[in-house]
Design a protein around this motif. Structure first.
Motif, PDB file in Angstrom:
ATOM      1  N   ARG A  17      -8.779   3.150   8.912  1.00  0.00           N
ATOM      2  CA  ARG A  17      -8.875   2.044   7.970  1.00  0.00           C
ATOM      3  C   ARG A  17      -7.885   2.207   6.992  1.00  0.00           C
ATOM      4  NH1 ARG A  17     -14.247   0.791   5.718  1.00  0.00           N
ATOM      5  NH2 ARG A  17     -13.439  -1.426   5.207  1.00  0.00           N
ATOM      6  N   ARG A  18      -6.740   1.273   6.810  1.00  0.00           N
ATOM      7  CA  ARG A  18      -5.960   1.851   5.716  1.00  0.00           C
ATOM      8  C   ARG A  18      -6.641   1.464   4.418  1.00  0.00           C
ATOM      9  NH1 ARG A  18      -0.245  -0.840   7.273  1.00  0.00           N
ATOM     10  NH2 ARG A  18      -1.521  -2.877   7.337  1.00  0.00           N
ATOM     11  N   VAL A  19      -6.028   1.949   3.321  1.00  0.00           N
ATOM     12  CA  VAL A  19      -6.239   1.480   1.857  1.00  0.00           C
ATOM     13  C   VAL A  19      -5.159   0.613   1.408  1.00  0.00           C
ATOM     14  CG1 VAL A  19      -6.797   2.222  -0.190  1.00  0.00           C
ATOM     15  CG2 VAL A  19      -7.600   3.442   1.528  1.00  0.00           C
ATOM     16  N   ILE A  20      -5.763  -0.769   0.991  1.00  0.00           N
ATOM     17  CA  ILE A  20      -4.599  -1.412   0.676  1.00  0.00           C
ATOM     18  C   ILE A  20      -4.801  -2.220  -0.501  1.00  0.00           C
ATOM     19  CG2 ILE A  20      -3.161  -3.537   1.282  1.00  0.00           C
ATOM     20  CD1 ILE A  20      -3.837  -2.963   4.258  1.00  0.00           C
ATOM     21  N   TYR A  27       0.036   0.620   0.199  1.00  0.00           N
ATOM     22  CA  TYR A  27      -0.675   1.057   1.536  1.00  0.00           C
ATOM     23  C   TYR A  27      -0.891   2.673   1.497  1.00  0.00           C
ATOM     24  CZ  TYR A  27       0.890  -3.557   3.105  1.00  0.00           C
ATOM     25  OH  TYR A  27       0.979  -4.846   3.413  1.00  0.00           O
ATOM     26  N   GLY A  28      -2.131   3.240   1.889  1.00  0.00           N
ATOM     27  CA  GLY A  28      -2.288   4.258   2.026  1.00  0.00           C
ATOM     28  C   GLY A  28      -3.174   4.722   3.269  1.00  0.00           C
ATOM     29  N   VAL A  86      -0.045   9.824   3.597  1.00  0.00           N
ATOM     30  CA  VAL A  86       0.972   8.773   3.595  1.00  0.00           C
ATOM     31  C   VAL A  86       0.380   7.610   2.756  1.00  0.00           C
ATOM     32  CG1 VAL A  86       2.786   7.758   4.777  1.00  0.00           C
ATOM     33  CG2 VAL A  86       1.867  10.060   5.987  1.00  0.00           C
ATOM     34  N   HIS A  87       1.404   7.419   1.758  1.00  0.00           N
ATOM     35  CA  HIS A  87       1.334   6.112   1.381  1.00  0.00           C
ATOM     36  C   HIS A  87       2.798   5.677   1.019  1.00  0.00           C
ATOM     37  CE1 HIS A  87       2.475   7.631  -3.057  1.00  0.00           C
ATOM     38  NE2 HIS A  87       1.892   8.641  -2.571  1.00  0.00           N
ATOM     39  N   TRP A  88       2.655   4.105   0.826  1.00  0.00           N
ATOM     40  CA  TRP A  88       3.895   3.437   0.643  1.00  0.00           C
ATOM     41  C   TRP A  88       3.733   2.102  -0.125  1.00  0.00           C
ATOM     42  CZ3 TRP A  88       1.577   3.914   5.263  1.00  0.00           C
ATOM     43  CH2 TRP A  88       1.243   2.528   6.056  1.00  0.00           C
ATOM     44  N   GLN A  89       4.878   1.479  -0.283  1.00  0.00           N
ATOM     45  CA  GLN A  89       4.497  -0.028  -0.836  1.00  0.00           C
ATOM     46  C   GLN A  89       5.471  -1.153  -0.004  1.00  0.00           C
ATOM     47  OE1 GLN A  89       6.562  -1.270  -4.949  1.00  0.00           O
ATOM     48  NE2 GLN A  89       4.497  -1.341  -5.285  1.00  0.00           N
ATOM     49  N   ALA A  90       5.150  -2.072   0.051  1.00  0.00           N
ATOM     50  CA  ALA A  90       5.814  -3.252   0.874  1.00  0.00           C
ATOM     51  C   ALA A  90       5.453  -4.559   0.601  1.00  0.00           C
ATOM     52  CB  ALA A  90       5.698  -2.898   2.321  1.00  0.00           C
ATOM     53  N   HIS A  91       6.170  -5.503   0.273  1.00  0.00           N
ATOM     54  CA  HIS A  91       5.992  -6.683  -0.006  1.00  0.00           C
ATOM     55  C   HIS A  91       4.934  -6.934  -1.106  1.00  0.00           C
ATOM     56  CE1 HIS A  91       7.697  -7.408   3.751  1.00  0.00           C
ATOM     57  NE2 HIS A  91       6.913  -6.765   4.658  1.00  0.00           N
TER      58      HIS A  91
END
Length: 199
Positions: free
Chosen positions: A45-48, A87-88, A78-83
């Protein structure tokens, strides 16, 4: 004599990537049903930073402030940003993989290098579909204008497959057929992982 390499006992992280509209969430949902009885395979389950609507993926919804606090606490592998969203991937995935459980996660083509640096055993499940099908699916969602869809379709990510093990699943046609290929790729890799390795 059997191998004593710790990597042989690690679970595999299956990172699902592909353009929006290719049907990643649909294939993950079908795989979840098919593999429900397999205790050696789990779903992340991603953290968003997006509210949960009960329709799209089953994620952990947090605010941007909560997300930043989690980053500072080392909560993500891992985490990132998009749109415009963050997201983590929970750091607990590393413990699950170390215990021998393989995991399936919806990832990001643009950040696969970070996944590869973080996880020792990684297979990319690349979901594709024809441009015409993707455009129709994006339009049906009603989230973006025609101009936004055209810009999204034009965006390309170059050279992301270099050095990675990639299995490509075309989801242009019948979902059942694509889901069968998707699950089969996971099962095949899982069988290879659990097979004894002689040295």
């Amino acid at each position: 004599m059997m191998s004593t390499d710790p990597l042989d006992r690690l679970g595999t992280l299956f990172v699902v990537v592909g353009p929006s509209g290719a049907g990643k969430d649909s294939l993950i949902s079908e795989a979840r049903k098919t593999l429900a009885g397999n205790s050696r395979i789990g779903f992340v389950r991603r953290v968003i930073t997006r509210p949960s609507d009960g329709v799209t993926e089953d994620h952990i919804a947090v605010t941007e402030t909560q997300f930043r606090t989690m980053v500072e606490a080392g909560a993500f592998a891992v985490h990132w940003q998009a749109h415009g969203l963050n997201y983590g991937i929970p750091a607990t995935t590393l413990d699950e993989l170390a215990a021998g459980t393989s995991l399936i996660v919806n990832g990001s083509r643009e950040h696969l290098a970070e996944f590869a640096r973080t996880y020792d055993k990684l297979i990319v499940l690349h979901v594709t579909a024809s441009p015409e099908i993707i455009a129709l699916r994006l339009a049906a969602r009603g989230r973006e204008s025609a101009e936004d869809i055209m810009r999204r379709m034009a965006r390309q990510t170059q050279d992301w497959q270099i050095g990675l093990q990639v299995e490509t699943i075309d989801n242009s046609g019948d979902l059942h057929d694509a889901a069968h290929r998707f699950v089969n790729a996971i099962r095949t890799a899982q069988s290879e992982q659990t097979a004894p390795v002689a040295v």
